[in-house]
Design a protein around this motif. Sequence first.
Motif, PDB file in Angstrom:
ATOM      1  N   ALA A 108      -1.161  -6.232  10.003  1.00 53.83           N
ATOM      2  CA  ALA A 108      -1.749  -5.156   9.213  1.00 53.83           C
ATOM      3  C   ALA A 108      -1.657  -5.484   7.730  1.00 53.83           C
ATOM      4  O   ALA A 108      -0.760  -6.193   7.282  1.00 53.83           O
ATOM      5  N   ASP A 109      -2.611  -4.950   6.984  1.00 55.78           N
ATOM      6  CA  ASP A 109      -2.590  -5.164   5.539  1.00 55.78           C
ATOM      7  C   ASP A 109      -1.430  -4.399   4.914  1.00 55.78           C
ATOM      8  O   ASP A 109      -1.220  -3.220   5.195  1.00 55.78           O
ATOM      9  N   LEU A 110      -0.695  -5.061   4.051  1.00 56.76           N
ATOM     10  CA  LEU A 110       0.422  -4.447   3.354  1.00 56.76           C
ATOM     11  C   LEU A 110      -0.103  -3.809   2.075  1.00 56.76           C
ATOM     12  O   LEU A 110      -0.633  -4.494   1.201  1.00 56.76           O
ATOM     13  N   VAL A 111       0.026  -2.492   1.978  1.00 58.46           N
ATOM     14  CA  VAL A 111      -0.420  -1.777   0.790  1.00 58.46           C
ATOM     15  C   VAL A 111       0.762  -1.678  -0.160  1.00 58.46           C
ATOM     16  O   VAL A 111       1.802  -1.118   0.191  1.00 58.46           O
ATOM     17  N   GLN A 112       0.613  -2.259  -1.343  1.00 54.02           N
ATOM     18  CA  GLN A 112       1.658  -2.149  -2.348  1.00 54.02           C
ATOM     19  C   GLN A 112       1.045  -2.210  -3.732  1.00 54.02           C
ATOM     20  O   GLN A 112      -0.038  -2.734  -3.924  1.00 54.02           O
ATOM     21  N   TYR A 113       1.779  -1.651  -4.689  1.00 52.55           N
ATOM     22  CA  TYR A 113       1.337  -1.609  -6.072  1.00 52.55           C
ATOM     23  C   TYR A 113       2.395  -2.316  -6.907  1.00 52.55           C
ATOM     24  O   TYR A 113       3.591  -2.102  -6.707  1.00 52.55           O
ATOM     25  N   TYR A 114       1.941  -3.149  -7.849  1.00 52.91           N
ATOM     26  CA  TYR A 114       2.847  -4.020  -8.593  1.00 52.91           C
ATOM     27  C   TYR A 114       2.828  -3.692 -10.081  1.00 52.91           C
ATOM     28  O   TYR A 114       1.782  -3.363 -10.643  1.00 52.91           O
ATOM     29  N   GLY A 115       3.996  -3.796 -10.713  1.00 51.43           N
ATOM     30  CA  GLY A 115       4.091  -3.632 -12.154  1.00 51.43           C
ATOM     31  C   GLY A 115       5.215  -4.496 -12.705  1.00 51.43           C
ATOM     32  O   GLY A 115       6.252  -4.646 -12.064  1.00 51.43           O
ATOM     33  N   PHE A 131       7.645  -3.423  -7.039  1.00 47.95           N
ATOM     34  CA  PHE A 131       6.659  -3.226  -5.980  1.00 47.95           C
ATOM     35  C   PHE A 131       6.840  -1.829  -5.409  1.00 47.95           C
ATOM     36  O   PHE A 131       7.942  -1.466  -4.987  1.00 47.95           O
ATOM     37  N   LEU A 132       5.762  -1.031  -5.407  1.00 49.10           N
ATOM     38  CA  LEU A 132       5.773   0.290  -4.787  1.00 49.10           C
ATOM     39  C   LEU A 132       5.033   0.188  -3.462  1.00 49.10           C
ATOM     40  O   LEU A 132       3.889  -0.255  -3.418  1.00 49.10           O
ATOM     41  N   ARG A 133       5.707   0.608  -2.394  1.00 40.98           N
ATOM     42  CA  ARG A 133       5.094   0.622  -1.073  1.00 40.98           C
ATOM     43  C   ARG A 133       5.227   2.016  -0.496  1.00 40.98           C
ATOM     44  O   ARG A 133       6.272   2.648  -0.648  1.00 40.98           O
ATOM     45  N   PRO A 134       4.195   2.520   0.173  1.00 43.62           N
ATOM     46  CA  PRO A 134       4.320   3.839   0.794  1.00 43.62           C
ATOM     47  C   PRO A 134       5.505   3.847   1.756  1.00 43.62           C
ATOM     48  O   PRO A 134       5.671   2.937   2.562  1.00 43.62           O
ATOM     49  N   GLY A 135       6.341   4.888   1.639  1.00 47.59           N
ATOM     50  CA  GLY A 135       7.531   4.944   2.479  1.00 47.59           C
ATOM     51  C   GLY A 135       8.321   6.218   2.275  1.00 47.59           C
ATOM     52  O   GLY A 135       7.779   7.254   1.922  1.00 47.59           O
ATOM     53  N   SER A 136       9.641   6.089   2.436  1.00 50.46           N
ATOM     54  CA  SER A 136      10.512   7.264   2.470  1.00 50.46           C
ATOM     55  C   SER A 136      11.325   7.461   1.195  1.00 50.46           C
ATOM     56  O   SER A 136      12.126   8.381   1.120  1.00 50.46           O
TER      57      SER A 136
END
Length: 131
Positions: free
Chosen positions: A2-9, A21-26
């Motif tokens: 599956a594609d890993l959705v993450q946002y980088y800064g 790295f921000l990844r959807p989670g808890s």
Amino acid sequence: MADLVQYYGTGRRKSSIARVFLRPGSGKFTVNKREFEQYFVTPAQRAAAKQSLGVQGIDETFDIITTVKGGGVMGQADAVRLGIARALMEFNPELRKALKSEGFVTRDSRGKERKKYGQRGARARFQFSKR
């Protein structure tokens, strides 16, 4: 896979560099493969690092994975704050206005002043002796 959705800064402060790295989670927060509370020990460091998350109450919607290099721990915490702000702007560009009004978008460019020749330090002179 599956594609890993993450946002980088990337955040920088003094000689510290933080990759965030921000990844959807808890809401799990790790710094250099260690727990957040274990890496940033004092409450001031923790508050500085998590400051940009409190703008829109996004704390619990992302897992935050950071790698930090260089500098002291407080400079690293400020670098993490800038990295989180930049990653949030990548996630949602409308958050920029709220982050900018709080001052989280601007990089603090202050650094160490170099030592000058003929002196003891950057500004400290050798003691003058009249006789």
